[in-house]
Design a protein around this motif. Sequence first.
Motif: not given
Length: 349
Positions: A87, A90, A338, A341-342, A345
């Motif tokens: 990942h 962002s 997902g 990735g969360a 983050e």
Amino acid sequence: MSPVAGDVDADVLVVGGGPVGLAAAIEARLAGLSVVVLEPRAGPVDKACGEGLMPGTLAALTRLGVDPTGHALAGIAYVGGRRRVEHAFSGGVGRGVRRTVLHAALARRAAALGVVAVSRRATDVRQDASGVVVDGLRARHVLACDGLHSPVRRMLGLEAGARRSGGPDRRRYGLRRHYRVAPWGDLVEVHWAPHAEAYVTPVGPGLVGVAVLGPARTDLDATLSVLPALAERLTGAEPDGPVRGAGPLRQRTTARTAGRVLLVGDASGYVDALTGEGLRVGLAQAAAAVAHLHDPAGYERAWNRATRDYRVLTSGLVAAATSPARGGIVPLAATLPGVFGAVVERLAR
């Protein structure tokens, strides 16, 4: 030793001149306070740590006026056998920074701001309603930033006993060694062995750090031997320095304050290095401590807010990593990118 009375040597005495202690000293100077740092070791001090600074950590350092050199980090990868999940951050990039480089950059900034360094070890702490004396130095407030096995925490009686049952010893330890090899990517790679995790962090043009986290008696070379893909990357690479260790990592406290003394960073309690959030959390604690010097209860609340996500996420992941579910962590992350990735983050903030 002089009694607790009279004029002060500084508004704030910081015990421990590591990265978090220096960050706390810088915070205090930026707030207009006089600061003395008590640290017996000279020069940048090396120790076992992962050395990957997340984007949020870099932002916190920038606010302090510190910009250490290193290797750009674009994200995090989990690797287990033939499975790999990645990942990319962002909200900007992180940076792999050798600990001695970070320490030196913080020390330069602190010195430029007028922080006074005293080469001395803290062996005695006494306080009254208006000040604290640590080995003859008197201050209005003390920030104990003296690490995982904090002597100040012990002297103040703020250590909580380890939660041990009759079951297996689940305490975890960390090892780290650098290798002279060109980085092969811009991600922090976490390689999952059956018993331990190996963190690979590029920290310079020709230097990579490998940190291993695992139970007592974990051996770095033995861990690499069961991670053939990583071992192949390091084939022929010369070690740059010795293997350094730390632990046990889990440290619990009964409180983070005692009168005019506030515990900051690892000294205030620690879960594990698995999520790589130690420095980010330590910087947040340093800012909170300086903002709440006159409000210990407020610092306790701020400490809880600053560490809540770290404590929850890290405790959950360590529980899985030390259970029969360990082997499913990377397959689950690969199946649910997902969710992975969360989590990344959240850690990157």
